[in-house]
Design a protein around this motif. Sequence first.
Motif, PDB file in Angstrom:
ATOM      1  N   ASN A 188       0.287   7.790  -2.578  1.00 34.99           N
ATOM      2  CA  ASN A 188      -0.179   7.964  -3.861  1.00 34.99           C
ATOM      3  C   ASN A 188      -1.734   8.435  -3.582  1.00 34.99           C
ATOM      4  O   ASN A 188      -2.584   7.891  -2.826  1.00 34.99           O
ATOM      5  CB  ASN A 188      -0.432   6.254  -4.390  1.00 34.99           C
TER       6      ASN A 188
ATOM      7  N   ASP B  66      -4.059  -2.079  -8.471  1.00 34.59           N
ATOM      8  CA  ASP B  66      -2.556  -1.839  -8.006  1.00 34.59           C
ATOM      9  C   ASP B  66      -2.192  -3.010  -6.906  1.00 34.59           C
ATOM     10  O   ASP B  66      -1.144  -3.355  -6.748  1.00 34.59           O
ATOM     11  CB  ASP B  66      -2.220  -0.607  -7.435  1.00 34.59           C
TER      12      ASP B  66
ATOM     13  N   THR C 184      -7.138   1.249  -7.439  1.00 33.76           N
ATOM     14  CA  THR C 184      -6.600   0.526  -6.036  1.00 33.76           C
ATOM     15  C   THR C 184      -6.622  -0.755  -6.291  1.00 33.76           C
ATOM     16  O   THR C 184      -5.519  -1.361  -5.793  1.00 33.76           O
ATOM     17  CB  THR C 184      -7.253   1.118  -5.009  1.00 33.76           C
TER      18      THR C 184
ATOM     19  N   ILE D 286       0.743  -1.104   0.145  1.00 29.67           N
ATOM     20  CA  ILE D 286       0.097  -0.076   0.166  1.00 29.67           C
ATOM     21  C   ILE D 286       0.895   1.170   0.068  1.00 29.67           C
ATOM     22  O   ILE D 286       1.866   1.396   0.557  1.00 29.67           O
ATOM     23  CB  ILE D 286      -0.924  -0.217   1.439  1.00 29.67           C
TER      24      ILE D 286
ATOM     25  N   ILE E  50     -10.343  -1.117   1.037  1.00 31.82           N
ATOM     26  CA  ILE E  50     -10.744  -0.109   0.033  1.00 31.82           C
ATOM     27  C   ILE E  50     -12.127   0.365   0.555  1.00 31.82           C
ATOM     28  O   ILE E  50     -13.172  -0.354   0.543  1.00 31.82           O
ATOM     29  CB  ILE E  50     -10.898  -0.490  -1.394  1.00 31.82           C
TER      30      ILE E  50
ATOM     31  N   HIS F 259      -4.400   5.956  -3.833  1.00 29.70           N
ATOM     32  CA  HIS F 259      -4.608   4.783  -2.661  1.00 29.70           C
ATOM     33  C   HIS F 259      -5.137   5.605  -1.351  1.00 29.70           C
ATOM     34  O   HIS F 259      -5.764   5.068  -0.609  1.00 29.70           O
ATOM     35  CB  HIS F 259      -3.115   4.405  -2.344  1.00 29.70           C
TER      36      HIS F 259
END
Length: 157
Positions: free
Chosen positions: A8, A72, A69, A4, A81, A11
């Motif tokens: 970003n 990724d 996200t 994580i 999330i 994120h």
Amino acid sequence: MKPINLKNPIHFLGFGFGSGLLKPAPGTWGSLAGVILSVLLWNITQSGIFFVILSIIGFIAGCYICTKTSQDLNVHDDGRIVWDEIVAIFLMFAYLPEYNLLGYVFAFISFRIFDILKPFPIRYFDKKLESGLGIMFDDILAAIFALLSLHILYYFI
């Protein structure tokens, strides 16, 4: 699963400003972050229209944020999330039957109940829709169910 990166911005938003990283029950922490942010914004704006617009923008952006996200992390709908919970709470604040501490507590509890139990058709869409749209849509439905239940409850009280 990739690491994580809260530096970003995608994120950072996807993980609900970091609230989705709290344990246990990251969805509950994300919902609480949504309530706290919504109470602050309600005290500034006191506008349901503001929350409708915020919900629409948050939903559209959330489809991308949640997709990116998830990609990724290489995990679809990772429990950390929680942008979807936050936007669902925004939607609830557009139409709450009452704007006070009790109303906020009922909004939080009713949303969590519907988000966790996922009665039909929430569970159906949760399973059928892919990517960020699927991540976002079931929480919007849970918010709508929670709002309907709150309005029915307030009507009879």
